[in-house]
Design a protein around this motif. Structure first.
Motif, PDB file in Angstrom:
ATOM      1  N   UNK A  98      40.829  21.616  46.222  1.00  0.00           N
ATOM      2  CA  UNK A  98      41.634  22.698  46.800  1.00  0.00           C
ATOM      3  C   UNK A  98      42.932  22.883  46.010  1.00  0.00           C
ATOM      4  N   UNK A  99      43.539  24.054  46.131  1.00  0.00           N
ATOM      5  CA  UNK A  99      44.695  24.423  45.334  1.00  0.00           C
ATOM      6  C   UNK A  99      45.810  23.385  45.400  1.00  0.00           C
ATOM      7  N   UNK A 100      46.200  22.956  46.598  1.00  0.00           N
ATOM      8  CA  UNK A 100      47.310  22.022  46.718  1.00  0.00           C
ATOM      9  C   UNK A 100      47.015  20.708  46.015  1.00  0.00           C
ATOM     10  N   UNK A 157      43.754  31.454  40.444  1.00  0.00           N
ATOM     11  CA  UNK A 157      43.805  31.116  41.869  1.00  0.00           C
ATOM     12  C   UNK A 157      43.810  32.375  42.722  1.00  0.00           C
ATOM     13  N   UNK A 158      44.516  33.405  42.272  1.00  0.00           N
ATOM     14  CA  UNK A 158      44.544  34.674  43.002  1.00  0.00           C
ATOM     15  C   UNK A 158      43.158  35.315  43.027  1.00  0.00           C
ATOM     16  N   UNK A 159      42.444  35.223  41.908  1.00  0.00           N
ATOM     17  CA  UNK A 159      41.098  35.799  41.843  1.00  0.00           C
ATOM     18  C   UNK A 159      40.146  35.085  42.795  1.00  0.00           C
ATOM     19  N   UNK A 160      40.408  33.801  43.071  1.00  0.00           N
ATOM     20  CA  UNK A 160      39.577  33.051  44.001  1.00  0.00           C
ATOM     21  C   UNK A 160      40.046  33.209  45.446  1.00  0.00           C
ATOM     22  N   UNK A 164      48.421  34.713  46.192  1.00  0.00           N
ATOM     23  CA  UNK A 164      48.697  36.144  46.269  1.00  0.00           C
ATOM     24  C   UNK A 164      48.519  36.792  44.899  1.00  0.00           C
ATOM     25  N   UNK A 165      47.869  37.958  44.831  1.00  0.00           N
ATOM     26  CA  UNK A 165      47.728  38.649  43.541  1.00  0.00           C
ATOM     27  C   UNK A 165      49.044  39.312  43.145  1.00  0.00           C
ATOM     28  N   UNK A 166      49.554  38.997  41.970  1.00  0.00           N
ATOM     29  CA  UNK A 166      50.799  39.569  41.470  1.00  0.00           C
ATOM     30  C   UNK A 166      50.967  39.204  40.000  1.00  0.00           C
ATOM     31  N   UNK A 213      55.716  33.787  52.037  1.00  0.00           N
ATOM     32  CA  UNK A 213      55.662  33.992  53.487  1.00  0.00           C
ATOM     33  C   UNK A 213      54.948  35.313  53.829  1.00  0.00           C
ATOM     34  N   UNK A 214      54.077  35.253  54.809  1.00  0.00           N
ATOM     35  CA  UNK A 214      53.360  36.447  55.231  1.00  0.00           C
ATOM     36  C   UNK A 214      52.010  36.620  54.575  1.00  0.00           C
ATOM     37  N   UNK A 215      51.790  35.936  53.436  1.00  0.00           N
ATOM     38  CA  UNK A 215      50.481  36.056  52.766  1.00  0.00           C
ATOM     39  C   UNK A 215      49.507  35.077  53.369  1.00  0.00           C
ATOM     40  N   UNK A 216      48.278  35.513  53.532  1.00  0.00           N
ATOM     41  CA  UNK A 216      47.219  34.647  54.045  1.00  0.00           C
ATOM     42  C   UNK A 216      46.029  34.659  53.099  1.00  0.00           C
ATOM     43  N   UNK A 217      45.403  33.504  52.875  1.00  0.00           N
ATOM     44  CA  UNK A 217      44.227  33.468  51.985  1.00  0.00           C
ATOM     45  C   UNK A 217      43.070  34.244  52.570  1.00  0.00           C
TER      46      UNK A 217
END
Length: 217
Positions: A98-100, A157-160, A164-166, A213-217
């Motif tokens: 996992x990412x973390x 990670x954003x693509x998966x 957050x995509x940015x 904050x506010x972003x959810x996977x």
């Protein structure tokens, strides 16, 4: 001196001229790590002192390098290569986590490699600063490679759906500056924390960038 002296050719003691030259270069870099990264430091080291520390002659120095600045440049790249190899190995080993956990494994590998030898810290964050425009360009170029690595992993990670995509370049640039500053201050004794605590703080900061904050996977 206008240029390097020509190295001898032919075999001696079972080694080719190229092998002997590579070995001498390695000895000069090992000696430079000791003198530049410790006492007396790059600016107070002479060609004669470096050659003596390497157990070689000044003539052999000029067969391998033009100037002491060339030695510092090569040593700076080497120290960065060691850290990059440790990071890429950690990425490969943690790719399915996992990412973390991936981020933690990578920063533990980076911090462990960079701080394992205080001389590497000094070369990377102290001795290289302000030497010349050429070395400043090299320093920023290597920092840019770390920024590129962070951006590539963040984009993946954003693509998966893990982040957050940015466009992460600005944030990654700021983050790498913080990493370097924190590790330097920690190694200098200005930060009272265990290395694991430093790594945990870096992980929290990067996860905060990847998952605002506010972003959810």
């Amino acid at each position: 001196m206008a240029g390097r002296l020509r190295a001898p050719t032919g075999r001696y003691a079972g080694k080719s001229a190229a092998e002997r030259q590579a070995e001498r270069r390695r000895r000069f870099l090992d000696a430079a790590l000791e003198l530049f990264g410790g006492t007396p430091g790059y600016r107070a080291t002479t060609v004669a002192a470096l050659s003596e520390a390497a157990g070689l002659s000044t003539r052999q120095f000029y067969e391998a390098f033009r100037t002491l600045e060339d030695v510092l440049a090569a040593l700076h790249l080497q120290v960065n290569d060691w850290a990059e190899e440790a990071v890429l190995t950690a990425f490969a080993a943690a790719r399915d986590l996992p990412l973390e956990e991936r981020v933690t494994a990578v920063f533990r590998a980076y911090a462990g490699n960079v701080t394992a030898d205080p001389r590497r810290i000094r070369i990377t964050f102290v001795e290289i600063i302000g030497v010349s425009p050429r070395l400043e360009e090299q320093r920023l170029a290597r920092r840019s490679r770390w920024v590129d690595l962070i951006c590539a992993e963040a984009t993946a990670a954003a693509a998966r759906g893990e982040a957050a995509p940015r466009d992460y370049r600005l944030a990654a640039t700021a983050f790498i500056g913080g990493v370097n500053g924190l590790l330097h201050d920690w190694s200098a004794g200005w930060v009272e924390a265990a290395l694991d605590e430093v790594v945990e703080e870096l992980v929290r900061q990067l996860l905060g960038i990847l998952r605002p904050p506010g972003w959810r996977p």
